[in-house]
Design a protein around this motif. Structure first.
Motif, PDB file in Angstrom:
ATOM      1  N   VAL A 191       0.841  -1.473  -0.150  1.00 44.23           N
ATOM      2  CA  VAL A 191      -0.259   0.145  -0.037  1.00 44.23           C
ATOM      3  C   VAL A 191       1.050   0.966  -0.318  1.00 44.23           C
ATOM      4  O   VAL A 191       0.640   2.182  -0.955  1.00 44.23           O
ATOM      5  N   ALA A 192       1.820   1.157   1.019  1.00 44.62           N
ATOM      6  CA  ALA A 192       2.929   2.490   1.024  1.00 44.62           C
ATOM      7  C   ALA A 192       3.353   2.734  -0.243  1.00 44.62           C
ATOM      8  O   ALA A 192       3.565   3.334  -0.499  1.00 44.62           O
ATOM      9  N   ALA A 193       4.168   1.276  -0.795  1.00 40.66           N
ATOM     10  CA  ALA A 193       4.649   1.655  -2.554  1.00 40.66           C
ATOM     11  C   ALA A 193       3.651   2.062  -2.816  1.00 40.66           C
ATOM     12  O   ALA A 193       4.257   3.442  -4.644  1.00 40.66           O
ATOM     13  N   ALA A 194       2.489   1.784  -3.475  1.00 42.12           N
ATOM     14  CA  ALA A 194       1.321   2.004  -4.131  1.00 42.12           C
ATOM     15  C   ALA A 194       1.109   3.843  -3.637  1.00 42.12           C
ATOM     16  O   ALA A 194       1.204   5.007  -5.226  1.00 42.12           O
ATOM     17  N   PHE A 195       1.080   3.968  -2.322  1.00 42.08           N
ATOM     18  CA  PHE A 195       0.424   5.656  -2.473  1.00 42.08           C
ATOM     19  C   PHE A 195       1.770   6.570  -3.071  1.00 42.08           C
ATOM     20  O   PHE A 195       1.541   7.117  -3.938  1.00 42.08           O
ATOM     21  N   VAL A 196       2.847   6.319  -2.517  1.00 44.67           N
ATOM     22  CA  VAL A 196       4.084   6.637  -2.861  1.00 44.67           C
ATOM     23  C   VAL A 196       4.210   7.086  -4.566  1.00 44.67           C
ATOM     24  O   VAL A 196       4.679   7.934  -5.448  1.00 44.67           O
ATOM     25  N   SER A 197       4.020   5.647  -5.570  1.00 46.67           N
ATOM     26  CA  SER A 197       4.053   6.054  -6.709  1.00 46.67           C
ATOM     27  C   SER A 197       2.880   6.404  -7.396  1.00 46.67           C
ATOM     28  O   SER A 197       3.518   7.449  -7.999  1.00 46.67           O
ATOM     29  N   ALA A 198       1.330   6.640  -6.572  1.00 48.26           N
ATOM     30  CA  ALA A 198       0.807   7.173  -7.192  1.00 48.26           C
ATOM     31  C   ALA A 198       1.305   8.924  -7.140  1.00 48.26           C
ATOM     32  O   ALA A 198       1.059   9.942  -8.243  1.00 48.26           O
ATOM     33  N   ALA A 199       1.044   9.229  -6.014  1.00 44.23           N
ATOM     34  CA  ALA A 199       1.857  10.538  -5.435  1.00 44.23           C
ATOM     35  C   ALA A 199       2.876  11.294  -5.618  1.00 44.23           C
ATOM     36  O   ALA A 199       2.725  12.693  -6.711  1.00 44.23           O
ATOM     37  N   GLY A 200       3.666  10.470  -5.980  1.00 42.01           N
ATOM     38  CA  GLY A 200       4.441  10.774  -6.317  1.00 42.01           C
ATOM     39  C   GLY A 200       4.207  11.756  -8.228  1.00 42.01           C
ATOM     40  O   GLY A 200       5.423  12.012  -8.734  1.00 42.01           O
ATOM     41  N   THR A 201       4.568  10.353  -8.789  1.00 42.80           N
ATOM     42  CA  THR A 201       4.124  10.834 -10.328  1.00 42.80           C
ATOM     43  C   THR A 201       3.344  12.149 -10.542  1.00 42.80           C
ATOM     44  O   THR A 201       3.725  12.990 -10.957  1.00 42.80           O
ATOM     45  N   LEU A 202       2.225  12.238  -9.438  1.00 45.34           N
ATOM     46  CA  LEU A 202       1.120  13.707  -9.669  1.00 45.34           C
ATOM     47  C   LEU A 202       1.793  14.571  -9.503  1.00 45.34           C
ATOM     48  O   LEU A 202       2.342  15.613 -10.344  1.00 45.34           O
ATOM     49  N   MET A 203       2.641  14.896  -9.038  1.00 45.04           N
ATOM     50  CA  MET A 203       4.103  15.556  -7.961  1.00 45.04           C
ATOM     51  C   MET A 203       5.144  15.952  -9.157  1.00 45.04           C
ATOM     52  O   MET A 203       5.247  17.265  -8.938  1.00 45.04           O
ATOM     53  N   LEU A 204       5.924  14.683  -9.898  1.00 43.84           N
ATOM     54  CA  LEU A 204       6.665  14.974 -10.152  1.00 43.84           C
ATOM     55  C   LEU A 204       6.467  15.010 -12.064  1.00 43.84           C
ATOM     56  O   LEU A 204       7.258  14.494 -12.770  1.00 43.84           O
ATOM     57  N   TRP A 205       5.285  15.656 -12.365  1.00 44.90           N
ATOM     58  CA  TRP A 205       4.412  15.214 -13.900  1.00 44.90           C
ATOM     59  C   TRP A 205       4.810  16.163 -14.666  1.00 44.90           C
ATOM     60  O   TRP A 205       5.668  16.346 -15.646  1.00 44.90           O
ATOM     61  N   THR A 206       5.895  17.525 -13.982  1.00 43.93           N
ATOM     62  CA  THR A 206       6.450  18.428 -14.706  1.00 43.93           C
ATOM     63  C   THR A 206       8.173  17.928 -15.043  1.00 43.93           C
ATOM     64  O   THR A 206       8.834  18.872 -15.857  1.00 43.93           O
ATOM     65  N   LEU A 207       8.311  16.748 -14.633  1.00 44.13           N
ATOM     66  CA  LEU A 207       9.791  16.690 -15.047  1.00 44.13           C
ATOM     67  C   LEU A 207       9.486  16.058 -16.435  1.00 44.13           C
ATOM     68  O   LEU A 207       8.544  15.372 -17.364  1.00 44.13           O
ATOM     69  N   PRO A 208      10.387  16.157 -17.446  1.00 42.92           N
ATOM     70  CA  PRO A 208      10.558  15.619 -18.474  1.00 42.92           C
ATOM     71  C   PRO A 208      10.733  15.248 -18.900  1.00 42.92           C
ATOM     72  O   PRO A 208      10.822  13.716 -18.550  1.00 42.92           O
TER      73      PRO A 208
END
Lengths: 235, 109
Positions: A191-208
């Motif tokens: 669950v923790a890994a899944a949360f970091v994956s989803a939240a992290g991707t959304l927050m880092l969306w602007t990376l090239p």
């Protein structure tokens, strides 16, 4: 020595692998329909299923392509999803290491979630059988899913061509991923890994180059392992 | 699809070769030699570390609405996820979500 023959080992595996057809058939059909709708031609869809035989990775590559990601990122997304198979390969090796090279080459090609899961249970229950017994059983348990996967892709590619573009299936890829993730959340570390994956991707969306996805995935793996260690220390 | 045919074939063939190399990593290449436990431990989380990242933007910023969050798709996503979590059946979950989306879109119109 048991009186098992190569033929009976094969059919025992075949029976144990059969139930997974119910999942693989519709899943292969869905992939082929969506990939065709997304703009791949019939041959591309069929060859992809023949070469890759890994639904989740094929969907991952497809969604990155719909997102117009660079080719390298499409490949990284697909291969990252499949990295779990290295773990399967490692787990099966002690049981199949004495089989000749081409048997192992063949076994690797048909190594999917289902053949690993069924095979490893059998091998751990009966570790002392010969490699011949093990490989026959393994071949048997992989075969139903493998054949049905090909047929479903083939049918789906032609069905996809026939579906008019007006039917809204834009969201089907998203729903498929959600359906794949749900059963994976077995433990707190998952669950923790899944949360970091989803939240992290959304927050880092602007990376090239969609690279936020990969950065988030690495963070998510580390968090998964750390939470697992933390849980182990507490108990 | 913005890719040329050559690019699509490149993706398909390299994904196939790469996946085969992963599958065969131990069976043919590394063999029975031991591997550090931490490597195996991290491999266990690869799928769950990437699929949620793939799906989150698709759900929050659907392409069909030009990237605006959308109630019908949001509810369909929640239903699919809940069904998948409860039943552990991918096909039931996708079908349940698709029916929900169809009903929601019909109600909105």
């Amino acid at each position: 020595m048991t009186s098992s023959t190569a033929k009976s080992d094969f059919w025992r595996g075949f029976g144990d692998g059969m139930p997974f057809v119910l999942g693989a058939g519709p899943f292969g059909l869905l992939f082929a329909v969506l990939a065709t709708e997304a703009g791949l031609d019939v041959y591309q869809v069929i060859v992809m299923s023949l070469l890759v035989i890994a639904g989740a990775a094929q969907f991952a590559a497809l969604s990155q392509m719909q997102d117009a990601a660079p080719v390298a990122m499409v490949l990284m997304a697909g291969l990252a999803v499949n990295m779990r198979m290295a773990m399967y390969s490692a787990a099966l090796t002690p049981h199949l290491k004495d089989a000749p090279f081409w048997h192992r080459a063949w076994a690797a090609y048909i190594l999917v979630d289902n053949s690993y899961a069924v095979g490893i249970v059998e091998f751990e229950e009966n570790p002392d059988t010969t490699w011949q017994t093990k490989i026959q059983y393994y071949l048997g348990c992989a075969l139903p899913v493998w054949i049905v996967w090909y047929i479903a892709t083939f049918v789906g590619a032609f069905v996809g061509q026939a579906i008019p573009a007006s039917i809204p299936i834009d969201f089907a890829v998203a729903l498929t991923f959600l359906a794949l993730v749900g059963p994976m959340l077995r433990t707190l570390p998952h669950v923790a890994a899944a949360f970091v994956s989803a939240a992290g991707t959304l927050m880092l969306w602007t990376l090239p180059y969609n690279s936020g996805l990969m950065v988030a995935a690495i963070l998510a793996m580390i968090v998964g392992v750390q939470v697992e260690n933390w849980v182990a220390r507490r108990t | 699809m913005i890719y040329t045919n050559t690019q699509i074939w490149t993706i398909i063939i390299l994904l196939g070769i790469g996946t085969y190399l992963i599958r065969t990593s131990f069976l043919l290449i590394w063999g029975n030699r031991p591997l550090p436990a931490w490597v195996i431990q991290h491999l266990r989380y690869t799928a769950v570390a990437i699929l949620p990242g793939l799906v989150a933007p698709l759900v929050l910023w659907p392409a069909a609405t030009g990237g605006e969050p959308d109630l019908a798709r949001g509810i369909a996503a929640i239903v699919t996820f809940a069904l998948a979590y409860k039943t552990r059946n991918v096909v039931i979950a996708v079908l349940g979500g698709a029916v929900t989306l169809g009903v929601m879109l019909a109600l909105v119109d």
